[in-house]
Write a protein that holds these residues in place. Structure first.
Motif, PDB file in Angstrom:
ATOM      1  N   TYR A 221      42.872  14.985 -80.029  1.00 29.91           N
ATOM      2  CA  TYR A 221      42.623  14.482 -78.740  1.00 29.91           C
ATOM      3  C   TYR A 221      44.003  14.312 -78.465  1.00 29.91           C
ATOM      4  O   TYR A 221      44.212  14.528 -76.953  1.00 29.91           O
ATOM      5  CB  TYR A 221      41.913  12.928 -79.046  1.00 29.91           C
ATOM      6  CG  TYR A 221      40.542  13.193 -79.375  1.00 29.91           C
ATOM      7  CD1 TYR A 221      39.637  14.225 -78.958  1.00 29.91           C
ATOM      8  CD2 TYR A 221      39.871  11.966 -80.224  1.00 29.91           C
ATOM      9  CE1 TYR A 221      38.381  14.257 -79.234  1.00 29.91           C
ATOM     10  CE2 TYR A 221      38.503  11.878 -80.372  1.00 29.91           C
ATOM     11  CZ  TYR A 221      37.879  13.047 -80.062  1.00 29.91           C
ATOM     12  OH  TYR A 221      36.377  13.100 -80.335  1.00 29.91           O
TER      13      TYR A 221
ATOM     14  N   VAL B 177      40.243  19.974 -71.090  1.00 25.62           N
ATOM     15  CA  VAL B 177      39.666  18.958 -71.755  1.00 25.62           C
ATOM     16  C   VAL B 177      38.062  19.302 -71.893  1.00 25.62           C
ATOM     17  O   VAL B 177      37.902  18.991 -73.001  1.00 25.62           O
ATOM     18  CB  VAL B 177      39.818  17.689 -71.275  1.00 25.62           C
ATOM     19  CG1 VAL B 177      39.078  16.461 -71.727  1.00 25.62           C
ATOM     20  CG2 VAL B 177      41.239  17.154 -71.174  1.00 25.62           C
TER      21      VAL B 177
ATOM     22  N   LEU C 225      36.726  19.198 -75.571  1.00 27.32           N
ATOM     23  CA  LEU C 225      35.565  18.246 -76.086  1.00 27.32           C
ATOM     24  C   LEU C 225      34.221  18.755 -76.454  1.00 27.32           C
ATOM     25  O   LEU C 225      33.691  18.327 -77.347  1.00 27.32           O
ATOM     26  CB  LEU C 225      35.555  17.292 -74.816  1.00 27.32           C
ATOM     27  CG  LEU C 225      36.768  16.443 -74.476  1.00 27.32           C
ATOM     28  CD1 LEU C 225      36.469  15.337 -73.445  1.00 27.32           C
ATOM     29  CD2 LEU C 225      37.045  15.367 -75.605  1.00 27.32           C
ATOM     30  N   TYR C 226      33.907  19.667 -75.997  1.00 21.27           N
ATOM     31  CA  TYR C 226      32.638  20.447 -76.007  1.00 21.27           C
ATOM     32  C   TYR C 226      32.672  20.910 -77.914  1.00 21.27           C
ATOM     33  O   TYR C 226      31.850  20.691 -78.651  1.00 21.27           O
ATOM     34  CB  TYR C 226      32.412  21.444 -75.344  1.00 21.27           C
ATOM     35  CG  TYR C 226      31.031  22.075 -75.701  1.00 21.27           C
ATOM     36  CD1 TYR C 226      29.776  21.808 -75.171  1.00 21.27           C
ATOM     37  CD2 TYR C 226      30.845  23.411 -76.561  1.00 21.27           C
ATOM     38  CE1 TYR C 226      28.825  22.342 -75.666  1.00 21.27           C
ATOM     39  CE2 TYR C 226      29.948  24.072 -76.956  1.00 21.27           C
ATOM     40  CZ  TYR C 226      28.566  23.504 -76.449  1.00 21.27           C
ATOM     41  OH  TYR C 226      27.577  23.931 -76.879  1.00 21.27           O
TER      42      TYR C 226
ATOM     43  N   PHE D 268      35.064  19.969 -79.938  1.00 24.64           N
ATOM     44  CA  PHE D 268      35.314  18.648 -81.088  1.00 24.64           C
ATOM     45  C   PHE D 268      33.909  17.850 -81.174  1.00 24.64           C
ATOM     46  O   PHE D 268      33.591  17.586 -82.365  1.00 24.64           O
ATOM     47  CB  PHE D 268      36.492  18.111 -80.254  1.00 24.64           C
ATOM     48  CG  PHE D 268      37.723  18.501 -80.157  1.00 24.64           C
ATOM     49  CD1 PHE D 268      38.122  19.302 -80.957  1.00 24.64           C
ATOM     50  CD2 PHE D 268      38.571  17.939 -79.392  1.00 24.64           C
ATOM     51  CE1 PHE D 268      39.273  19.992 -80.981  1.00 24.64           C
ATOM     52  CE2 PHE D 268      39.760  18.596 -79.139  1.00 24.64           C
ATOM     53  CZ  PHE D 268      40.162  19.583 -80.020  1.00 24.64           C
ATOM     54  N   PHE D 269      33.207  17.788 -80.099  1.00 25.63           N
ATOM     55  CA  PHE D 269      31.960  17.002 -80.112  1.00 25.63           C
ATOM     56  C   PHE D 269      30.948  17.820 -81.122  1.00 25.63           C
ATOM     57  O   PHE D 269      29.875  17.102 -81.774  1.00 25.63           O
ATOM     58  CB  PHE D 269      31.404  16.858 -78.719  1.00 25.63           C
ATOM     59  CG  PHE D 269      32.087  15.750 -78.062  1.00 25.63           C
ATOM     60  CD1 PHE D 269      33.224  14.851 -78.595  1.00 25.63           C
ATOM     61  CD2 PHE D 269      32.079  15.473 -76.820  1.00 25.63           C
ATOM     62  CE1 PHE D 269      33.818  14.053 -77.932  1.00 25.63           C
ATOM     63  CE2 PHE D 269      32.465  14.586 -76.013  1.00 25.63           C
ATOM     64  CZ  PHE D 269      33.733  13.753 -76.632  1.00 25.63           C
TER      65      PHE D 269
ATOM     66  N   ALA E 240      31.045  15.699 -72.754  1.00 31.36           N
ATOM     67  CA  ALA E 240      32.281  16.421 -72.328  1.00 31.36           C
ATOM     68  C   ALA E 240      32.707  16.090 -70.921  1.00 31.36           C
ATOM     69  O   ALA E 240      33.737  15.681 -70.696  1.00 31.36           O
ATOM     70  CB  ALA E 240      32.214  17.858 -72.815  1.00 31.36           C
TER      71      ALA E 240
ATOM     72  N   THR F 186      33.449  12.044 -70.264  1.00 33.38           N
ATOM     73  CA  THR F 186      34.782  11.841 -71.040  1.00 33.38           C
ATOM     74  C   THR F 186      35.884  12.350 -70.092  1.00 33.38           C
ATOM     75  O   THR F 186      36.757  11.556 -70.017  1.00 33.38           O
ATOM     76  CB  THR F 186      34.764  12.032 -72.431  1.00 33.38           C
ATOM     77  OG1 THR F 186      33.482  11.679 -73.000  1.00 33.38           O
ATOM     78  CG2 THR F 186      35.869  11.408 -73.174  1.00 33.38           C
ATOM     79  N   SER F 187      35.794  13.507 -69.704  1.00 33.76           N
ATOM     80  CA  SER F 187      37.014  14.288 -69.151  1.00 33.76           C
ATOM     81  C   SER F 187      37.239  13.459 -67.694  1.00 33.76           C
ATOM     82  O   SER F 187      38.231  13.066 -67.231  1.00 33.76           O
ATOM     83  CB  SER F 187      36.489  15.728 -69.059  1.00 33.76           C
ATOM     84  OG  SER F 187      37.541  16.270 -68.087  1.00 33.76           O
TER      85      SER F 187
ATOM     86  N   SER G 124      32.713   8.783 -74.192  1.00 34.37           N
ATOM     87  CA  SER G 124      33.357   8.817 -75.635  1.00 34.37           C
ATOM     88  C   SER G 124      34.477   7.775 -75.629  1.00 34.37           C
ATOM     89  O   SER G 124      35.615   8.303 -75.324  1.00 34.37           O
ATOM     90  CB  SER G 124      33.417  10.292 -76.496  1.00 34.37           C
ATOM     91  OG  SER G 124      33.901   9.962 -77.767  1.00 34.37           O
TER      92      SER G 124
ATOM     93  N   ALA H 151      37.656   9.222 -77.703  1.00 35.36           N
ATOM     94  CA  ALA H 151      38.076  10.542 -77.008  1.00 35.36           C
ATOM     95  C   ALA H 151      38.819  10.213 -75.955  1.00 35.36           C
ATOM     96  O   ALA H 151      39.821  10.730 -75.631  1.00 35.36           O
ATOM     97  CB  ALA H 151      37.263  11.634 -76.686  1.00 35.36           C
TER      98      ALA H 151
ATOM     99  N   ILE I  28      43.052  10.906 -75.491  1.00 35.84           N
ATOM    100  CA  ILE I  28      43.118  11.810 -74.318  1.00 35.84           C
ATOM    101  C   ILE I  28      43.996  11.121 -73.362  1.00 35.84           C
ATOM    102  O   ILE I  28      45.195  11.476 -72.911  1.00 35.84           O
ATOM    103  CB  ILE I  28      41.995  12.535 -73.939  1.00 35.84           C
ATOM    104  CG1 ILE I  28      41.644  13.665 -74.962  1.00 35.84           C
ATOM    105  CG2 ILE I  28      42.368  13.376 -72.562  1.00 35.84           C
ATOM    106  CD1 ILE I  28      40.386  14.269 -74.535  1.00 35.84           C
TER     107      ILE I  28
END
Length: 267
Positions: A10, A32, A36-37, A39-40, A54, A57-58, A217, A220, A224
């Motif tokens: 992150y 991002v 994130l996709y 990572f999640f 994703a 959170t972005s 999230s 995250a 970030i």
């Protein structure tokens, strides 16, 4: 709670997102969201809501990145605040409406839409496609419509809108450096409206991971946003010194690789 590996990831992508947002004016969400996709996915998030998580959170992270970025551009006199003021009502309506639609779309559709958008952005950057500055800014109704369109698309792909607002302003005879700085400021209302939309529409959703606020999230977001807020001013500073056109072509190849990997994942 994410492991140390994910916290470091992150931080790394937050740093990259901040620099990209300030340097290229395309929005750190371009990097991002796919990060994130993945990572999640590795953390076992439900596939039914993973793209919404994703995207939401972005946009929440961009709330912080955009402030840092537009402050740096403002200090260089590169933000046209009258444009920001005029386009913001449409931005707020379009972005919030887009987030409500995205919350009801399947992950497969959102992923496919994002892949198409990545290919569009990478082609635009690789071929250096720019609209000819052939008109002036429209009136209030036209600015509202432009803002609503930019906001709606941005909410569906989790970005600050720079890939759309910069060409729009260039088309309307706004110098590029000023368009990039103004786009950074426009990214803030996009991020705020999108974040609110993804929170409201995500509350009470089944299968939400722990430490989530709607489709946001929190770990995250902290990882970030905490770093991107610090690196965005460096990107804005570099935008006035480095050969941005050359850097964009290199970045476009990176986007092509990410888009192709996500496309393969669809099948």
């Amino acid at each position: 709670m994410p492991s140390l590996t994910f916290w470091l990831a992150y931080f790394a992508f937050g740093a990259a997102a901040g620099v990209i947002a300030g340097l290229l004016g395309v929005g750190g969400g371009i990097v991002v969201v796919p990060a994130l996709y993945w990572f999640f996915t590795l953390q076992g998030f439900s596939q039914e809501i993973i793209m919404q998580m994703a995207l939401g959170t972005s946009l929440a992270a961009i709330c912080f990145t955009s402030v840092s970025s537009f402050r740096a551009h403002h200090r260089r006199g590169a933000v046209l605040w009258p444009i920001v003021k005029t386009i913001t009502p449409g931005i707020l309506v379009g972005t919030f409406a887009g987030s409500c639609v995205a919350a009801r779309l399947p992950t497969g559709f959102l992923k496919g839409f994002f892949v198409c958008f990545l290919y569009y952005v990478s082609a635009q950057m690789l071929l250096n496609i720019k609209p000819k500055p052939s008109r002036q800014l429209p009136g209030k109704a036209g600015m509202f419509g432009a803002g609503a369109t930019i906001g709606a698309v941005s909410s569906l792909v989790g970005i600050g809108g720079g890939t759309l607002s910069v060409p729009f302003m260039t088309w309307c005879n706004i110098p590029r450096h000023t368009a990039v700085g103004t786009s950074a400021a426009i990214g803030f209302p996009i991020a705020v409206a999108g974040t609110i939309g993804y929170i409201i529409n995500g509350l009470g959703t089944a299968n939400l991971p722990s430490l989530s606020l709607g489709y946001i999230s929190l770990p995250a977001l902290v990882g970030i946003a905490g770093v991107s807020f610090l690196t965005a001013p460096y990107g804005a500073k570099l935008a006035h010194k480095l050969p941005v056109a050359t850097l964009k072509r290199v970045f476009a190849l990176f986007l092509l690789a990410m888009a192709t990997r996500m496309l393969i994942g669809l099948f």
